[in-house]
Design a protein around this motif. Structure first.
Motif, mmCIF file in Angstrom:
data_model
loop_
_atom_site.group_PDB
_atom_site.id
_atom_site.type_symbol
_atom_site.label_atom_id
_atom_site.label_comp_id
_atom_site.label_asym_id
_atom_site.label_seq_id
_atom_site.Cartn_x
_atom_site.Cartn_y
_atom_site.Cartn_z
ATOM 1 N N ARG A 1 0.817 -1.200 0.000
ATOM 2 C CA ARG A 1 0.000 0.000 0.000
ATOM 3 C C ARG A 1 0.853 1.253 0.000
ATOM 4 N N SER A 2 0.247 2.304 -0.493
ATOM 5 C CA SER A 2 0.930 3.609 -0.538
ATOM 6 C C SER A 2 -0.024 4.660 0.005
ATOM 7 N N ASP A 3 -0.473 4.467 1.215
ATOM 8 C CA ASP A 3 -1.333 5.473 1.852
ATOM 9 C C ASP A 3 -1.006 5.506 3.336
ATOM 10 N N VAL A 4 -1.320 6.598 3.947
ATOM 11 C CA VAL A 4 -1.061 6.775 5.385
ATOM 12 C C VAL A 4 -2.403 6.917 6.086
ATOM 13 N N PRO A 5 -2.690 6.095 7.077
ATOM 14 C CA PRO A 5 -3.979 6.218 7.766
ATOM 15 C C PRO A 5 -4.005 7.465 8.631
ATOM 16 N N GLU A 6 -5.194 7.885 8.968
ATOM 17 C CA GLU A 6 -5.297 9.081 9.812
ATOM 18 C C GLU A 6 -5.131 8.750 11.286
ATOM 19 N N THR A 7 -5.546 7.537 11.655
ATOM 20 C CA THR A 7 -5.462 7.159 13.070
ATOM 21 C C THR A 7 -4.833 5.783 13.186
ATOM 22 N N PRO A 8 -4.269 5.478 14.367
ATOM 23 C CA PRO A 8 -3.728 4.130 14.546
ATOM 24 C C PRO A 8 -4.848 3.092 14.522
ATOM 25 N N LYS A 9 -4.464 1.889 14.163
ATOM 26 C CA LYS A 9 -5.441 0.799 14.134
ATOM 27 C C LYS A 9 -4.767 -0.477 14.600
ATOM 28 N N PHE A 10 -5.501 -1.238 15.367
ATOM 29 C CA PHE A 10 -5.014 -2.530 15.826
ATOM 30 C C PHE A 10 -6.050 -3.574 15.409
ATOM 31 N N TYR B 1 6.701 -2.744 8.276
ATOM 32 C CA TYR B 1 6.560 -2.028 7.006
ATOM 33 C C TYR B 1 6.555 -0.541 7.294
ATOM 34 N N TYR B 2 7.327 0.196 6.513
ATOM 35 C CA TYR B 2 7.409 1.646 6.694
ATOM 36 C C TYR B 2 7.220 2.308 5.344
ATOM 37 N N TYR B 3 6.330 3.301 5.305
ATOM 38 C CA TYR B 3 6.069 4.012 4.056
ATOM 39 C C TYR B 3 6.241 5.501 4.305
ATOM 40 N N HIS B 4 7.104 6.122 3.515
ATOM 41 C CA HIS B 4 7.397 7.546 3.679
ATOM 42 C C HIS B 4 7.193 8.228 2.326
ATOM 43 N N PRO B 5 6.075 8.919 2.128
ATOM 44 C CA PRO B 5 5.900 9.625 0.857
ATOM 45 C C PRO B 5 6.756 10.882 0.826
ATOM 46 N N THR B 6 7.259 11.195 -0.328
ATOM 47 C CA THR B 6 8.021 12.435 -0.505
ATOM 48 C C THR B 6 7.315 13.281 -1.556
ATOM 49 N N ASP B 7 7.860 14.449 -1.805
ATOM 50 C CA ASP B 7 7.215 15.328 -2.790
ATOM 51 C C ASP B 7 7.229 14.716 -4.178
ATOM 52 N N ASP B 8 8.252 13.925 -4.446
ATOM 53 C CA ASP B 8 8.368 13.404 -5.810
ATOM 54 C C ASP B 8 8.498 11.889 -5.832
ATOM 55 N N GLY B 9 7.919 11.234 -4.844
ATOM 56 C CA GLY B 9 8.006 9.770 -4.854
ATOM 57 C C GLY B 9 7.725 9.222 -3.478
ATOM 58 N N SER C 1 11.479 11.250 -8.650
ATOM 59 C CA SER C 1 11.581 11.946 -9.933
ATOM 60 C C SER C 1 12.951 12.593 -9.995
ATOM 61 N N LEU C 2 13.695 12.299 -11.037
ATOM 62 C CA LEU C 2 15.045 12.852 -11.157
ATOM 63 C C LEU C 2 15.000 14.249 -11.753
ATOM 64 N N ASP C 3 14.130 14.432 -12.708
ATOM 65 C CA ASP C 3 13.880 15.761 -13.275
ATOM 66 C C ASP C 3 12.505 15.698 -13.926
ATOM 67 N N LYS C 4 12.189 16.674 -14.756
ATOM 68 C CA LYS C 4 10.823 16.711 -15.288
ATOM 69 C C LYS C 4 10.545 15.553 -16.227
ATOM 70 N N ASP C 5 11.571 14.915 -16.735
ATOM 71 C CA ASP C 5 11.353 13.822 -17.685
ATOM 72 C C ASP C 5 11.662 12.448 -17.094
ATOM 73 N N TRP C 6 12.613 12.384 -16.204
ATOM 74 C CA TRP C 6 13.083 11.084 -15.716
ATOM 75 C C TRP C 6 12.572 10.794 -14.311
ATOM 76 N N SER C 7 12.177 9.529 -14.108
ATOM 77 C CA SER C 7 11.904 9.064 -12.755
ATOM 78 C C SER C 7 12.594 7.721 -12.574
ATOM 79 N N MET C 8 12.809 7.387 -11.315
ATOM 80 C CA MET C 8 13.610 6.209 -11.005
ATOM 81 C C MET C 8 12.939 5.441 -9.870
ATOM 82 N N THR C 9 13.033 4.130 -9.921
ATOM 83 C CA THR C 9 12.665 3.298 -8.772
ATOM 84 C C THR C 9 13.820 2.349 -8.515
#
Lengths: 252, 764
Positions: free
Chosen positions: B250-259, B320-328, B375-383
């Motif tokens: 997944r690529s989302d961050v929940p608003e509250t903790p869940k157990f 599992y740790y997910y950290h979104p950034t401005d460009d990825g 995103s490396l620049d406006k044209d290139w992205s990398m994973t």
């Protein structure tokens, strides 16, 4: 779901364990091959001067009152190694020994060993094998296709002496003609002077044997009562050299 | 020995679960905070007469989770509307007089509250119940994908209808797939289970399914969707001739903790926890699952009188740790999974005086992976996705032993460049290095030795350390020529066990006939390296070549409406160089498979009320074992496969659903007669002179699995009961054949009877 596989696992294994007694290998209720005794455990190739001939005696358990015919048989398997040879069934050699619960049948045949250039020697031991087969057919107890091999070493090979021995086997417990109740220890003494280990095999006309390949194990009559015939066989792991012993006793 | 079949202890399990619910409910009632704190005496003393205005903070929450509801609409008695903020709160100035406020959010039932009830309180919590589901809006559309045979199923769909609620097993219900109920492995267009690729994101897990648990090793809460391709896939995947299954985290961050917890008696329990961290920007999740079958199973077997011991166990842990950034984003996953089984059973091959043989099996792996998308620049992205792993496998069967330890590192690097318009260029590489420590004590199979008996043959001992490397690159491009999209690609590769490399050219294409119809297709070569044991110098043939397959696919996708999609395909696949046993070289590349057929997929897109699909496959799979030999039915050949799957939400808290499976029976090789082998004191099966392999077929198979789910909502938590029955059928289905000791009797091994079950899940 997990629950599903739990039940499947248990069901499958329980079926394996629970239903096995319905058709057990050691249980003799119809014509059953027991083994093949060769008069030579190992042999060398034939030469023009000295043709090599092996006499094979085929043993089977036969229900009382049935009759057997014997004829040569060619195995259809292509994967097993060895040079096929045609067996000649020796007329007039069929013998039926009566025992308490079934008869012991045996018949002889002759196998001509091919010369060295017709054989394929392979493996670390550099031996060749000659394949044979016989078909035993009864009137009412089915038929058995029996196949096997005779091991051939080149003339002068050390194995012609070290593996030449025919083993012996004897049932030491229970005693012959004993009247017994409940589970019984069954013990066989097998030995050979040949340089090979022996595989044992038990047969009986009812009940269950805990480990039919062990020299000492137990027999559980379950519901079997009355006359019981017990057979043990021994065969060499390298040559197939064979021996057997039979006793009768009574289960109360 | 008389054997009895005993009833399974699911009744006891149900009673225990009911007790747990009762205790859970009592605890929650004790803990539920009182809402609407009473006025302090001071406040009360100074409170004006009932007609005076006052303010109250309204906190709007979702019942069952306690998650705040942002943009909830509050309608005041005078018609004025207010909205809650991001935290679900809003400050109300209560008017004089009587009246009601209405609290509403789409998807939830509206709540009415009297002004008088709110007056005099500082804060009031309102929990909104889920609304009656509608069929008005499609939540998830089956998207058109550039690859000819790719399908994507959301986790929300998968956990409802997949076998075991396991998203990784969803492919079993899709077209082009043959499956067996007792195994999670799949056969894709005739290619065996080992010939398909399973990944979690860009990580090749040493195993994706627990062998004992039959669940995938990743809990569904960490996943977003399952992507599956039955062939004709792009150049980014290789070293397989079958299909590709990718579980996307997944690529989302929940608003509250869940157990969440799951109790499944007597199998396993699971705990899952997720929480936003780093000021709510990132997700941290942890999960642990562990079986306890091993405590219950021996008791059941003992009571049933079975003369065997079975001790299975499995488990897994994840971070599992997910950290979104401005460009990825950055994702980090750490996984530990293990399976084990100890068996003690009666066997003719037993060497112990008890007549019982042992089988011990344990496999485990640890993996740490990082995915860095940028995103490396406006044209290139990398994973960039490196991962390290350690995998242990130990098998002890009677007195044979196999112990294989593998440690390695794999790095995937993928680059995308935007060209003009929608055109794209894709580049990637996949580099792997590993060290394997192998210790084997086992007989070397020698079919030419008429005295060969695996049970008593001399053992060969092999102890060695081997290293391996793998390298692959790929280049592909999306080129739009009007309504035609072409995606040519090429994948060069090298696998050290083969001592040589190669390359696979491929082409995917799609032509937009009109707004609702797309014609699509693929053609390409898909190569696979031989298995390590097949090229081993002791147990195999080091001179084996790559297995090569060619895929040809043509299909038509139609969007009949926003609710209904269809996908029709015809395919032809030819695989050359399949590994076969050889009397001289041990292994050879003489096998060949031709798979061809037709697939139909009709999908009902997900709405609040309903989702489902129908999948039908017609296929023929023919094999040839050596040049100039006749073709015969393949080992994996189910001519017709039909799956009907659906879930319907009756009310906000009741779900009904199920799946109907039908397929032609599996093939097997019939025994024509048997011989008694006097060398071994064993009976051996023999085929007739003209008998072809896989010349017999089991009866056709069918199975219906149905379930109902019921949510019990508390303010900030939820319990879900799931009731169902699996393996409903007109009679117990044949799963295989077994022969007696001399092959004179053949009986079907029947599958499970209908199995009712109850499962309890909770979320806080």
């Amino acid at each position: 779901m997990m629950r599903t596989h739990f039940f499947v696992l248990v069901l499958g294994l329980s079926t394996f364990a629970c239903n096995g007694d319905a058709d057990r290998y050691e249980d003799i209720q119809k014509l059953r091959a027991l083994g093949v005794l060769s008069d030579k455990a190992v042999v060398e190739p034939s030469t023009t001067a000295t043709p090599q001939v092996v006499t094979l005696t085929f043993y089977a358990a036969l229900p009382h009152g049935d009759t057997v015919t014997a004829e040569p048989y060619q195995d259809t398997a292509t994967s097993s190694g060895g040079t096929p040879a045609t067996l000649t069934v020796n007329a007039g050699t069929a013998v039926v020994e009566t025992h308490a619960s079934f008869d012991l049948y045996h018949v002889s045949g002759t196998l001509n060993i091919p010369p060295v250039d017709a054989l394929v020697f392979r493996g670390l031991d550099q031996n060749a094998t000659v394949k044979y087969g016989i078909k035993l057919t009864t009137k009412s107890s089915g038929s058995q296709n029996i196949v096997g091999s005779v091991v051939v070493y080149q003339s002068g090979a050390a194995q012609l002496k070290s593996l030449a021995a025919i083993p012996t086997v004897k049932i030491t417990a229970p005693a012959k003609s004993a009247a017994l109740s409940g589970k019984q220890d069954i013990v066989a003494a097998a030995s050979t002077t040949g340089a090979e280990t022996l595989r044992l095999g038990w047969f009986v006309n009812g009940g269950e044997i805990k480990n039919r390949n062990a020299a000492a194990t137990t027999w559980d009559p379950i519901k079997t009562t009355g006359a019981v015939t017990l057979v043990v066989t021994a065969r060499g792991a390298k040559t197939g050299a064979f021996a057997l012993d039979v006793i009768d006793f009574t289960a109360n | 020995m008389a054997s009895t079949c005993r009833r399974w202890p699911w009744v006891a399990g149900t009673l225990l679960q009911a007790t747990l619910v009762s205790l859970w409910t009592t605890k929650l009632q004790a803990q539920t905070p009182a809402v609407g704190a009473p006025m302090t005496p001071a406040t009360a003393a100074t409170a004006p007469a009932a007609a005076a205005t006052s303010t109250v903070t309204l906190k709007v929450r979702i019942k069952g989770s306690g998650a705040p509801v942002s943009r909830a609409e509050i309608t005041m008695p005078d018609g004025k509307k207010l909205f809650t903020g991001k935290d679900g709160d809003v400050q109300l100035n209560l008017p004089t007089g009587d009246g009601q406020i209405r609290v509403y959010r789409p998807g939830q039932e509206p709540e009415l509250r009297d002004i008088a009830e709110l007056r005099g309180k500082d804060r009031v919590e309102i929990f909104l119940l889920p609304a009656t589901p509608t069929d008005n809006e499609v939540i998830v559309r089956g998207e058109k994908r550039p690859e000819a045979s790719r399908k994507t199923i959301t986790i929300a769909e998968a956990v409802k209808v997949a076998p075991g609620g396991d998203p990784a097993q969803i492919p079993k219900l899709l077209p082009g797939v043959q499956s067996r109920s007792f195994s999670p492995d799949i056969v894709v267009r005739g290619s065996g289970p080992a010939d398909s690729l399973y990944r979690v994101d860009n990580y090749d897990m040493p195993f994706i399914f627990h062998r004992i648990g039959n669940l995938s090793v990743i809990p569904p809460q960490m996943l977003a969707d399952v992507e599956f391709s039955t062939g004709g896939f792009g150049s980014q995947y290789g070293n397989v001739t079958g299909g590709v299954v990718v579980l996307h985290t997944r690529s989302d961050v929940p608003e509250t903790p869940k157990f969440e917890f799951k109790i499944n008696i007597p199998f396993y329990s699971a705990l899952y926890y997720e929480t936003p961290v780093n000021d709510g920007k990132d997700l941290l999740a942890a999960s642990v699952r562990r079986s306890y079958l091993e405590a219950f199973l021996p008791l059941v077997l003992k009571k049933s009188g079975a003369d065997l011991t079975v001790v299975p166990f499995f488990g897994d842990e994840h971070l599992y740790y997910y950290h979104p950034t401005d460009d990825g984003h950055v994702k980090i996953i750490a996984t530990h999974a293990y399976d084990g089984l100890h068996l003690l059973f009666p066997s003719d091959d037993a060497t112990s005086p008890s007549g019982k043989a042992t089988f011990d099996f344990k496999t485990s792996f640890e993996l740490i992976g990082v995915e860095w998308k940028k995103s490396l620049d406006k044209d290139w992205s990398m994973t960039l996705s490196p991962n390290v792993f350690n995998n242990d496998n130990v098998i002890d069967v009677i007195d044979n032993n196999i112990d294989i330890k593998v440690r390695g590192i794999v790095v995937h690097a993928d680059f995308t460049r935007k060209l003009d318009g929608k055109n794209r260029l894709y580049l990637g590489s996949e580099l792997g290095y590993g060290v394997a420590n192998i210790y084997v004590v086992a007989p070397v199979i020698d079919n030419n030795d008429p005295f060969f008996d695996p049970a008593s043959a001399p053992k060969r001992k092999v102890s060695e350390t081997a290293t391996y490397t793998s390298a692959a690159g790929w280049v592909a491009t999306d080129r739009y020529l009007g309504d035609l999209l072409l995606t040519p690609g090429i994948r060069p590769f090298y696998y050290s066990q083969m001592k040589k490399g190669g390359y696979d050219p491929r082409l995917n294409w799609r032509y937009q006939l009109d707004q609702d119809n797309s014609l699509k297709g693929a053609v390409g070569q898909y190569s696979e390296a031989a298995q390590f044991q097949d090229v081993d110098k002791v147990f195999g043939n080091p001179d084996l070549k790559y297995i090569r397959s060619m895929h040809y696919i043509l299909g038509l996708e139609t969007a009949w409406s926003d609710r209904w999609l269809s996908d029709v395909q015809v395919f032809y696949k030819e695989i050359n160089g399949l590994v076969r046993s050889d009397p001289v070289t041990v292994k050879n590349n003489n096998g060949k498979l031709i798979s061809s057929g037709f697939e139909l997929f009709i999908r009902r897109n997900v709405t609040e009320r309903l989702f489902g699909w129908v999948a039908y496959t017609y296929s023929r799979n023919r094999e040839q074992d050596a040049p100039k030999k006749h073709y015969h039915d393949g080992q994996y050949d189910q001519t017709h496969v039909f799956n009907l799957v659906g879930d319907y939400k009756l009310t906000p808290i009741w779900d009904l659903g199920g799946r109907l499976v039908y397929h032609t029976g599996d093939t097997y090789t019939g025994v024509d007669h048997s011989v008694y082998n006097a060398n071994l004191d064993k009976y051996q099966a023999r085929e007739g002179l003209n008998t072809q392999p896989y010349n017999q077929r089991l009866p056709a198979y069918h199975e219906l699995d149905i379930y109902a789910e019921r949510d019990i909502l508390f303010d900030t938590s939820k319990l879900t009961w799931r009731f169902g029955v699996e393996y409903l059928a007109l009679q117990r289905q044949a799963q295989g054949v077994r022969n007696n000791y001399d092959y004179t009797k053949t009986t079907y091994f029947r599958g499970a009877p209908p199995i009712p079950y109850v499962e309890l899940r909770g979320a806080i």
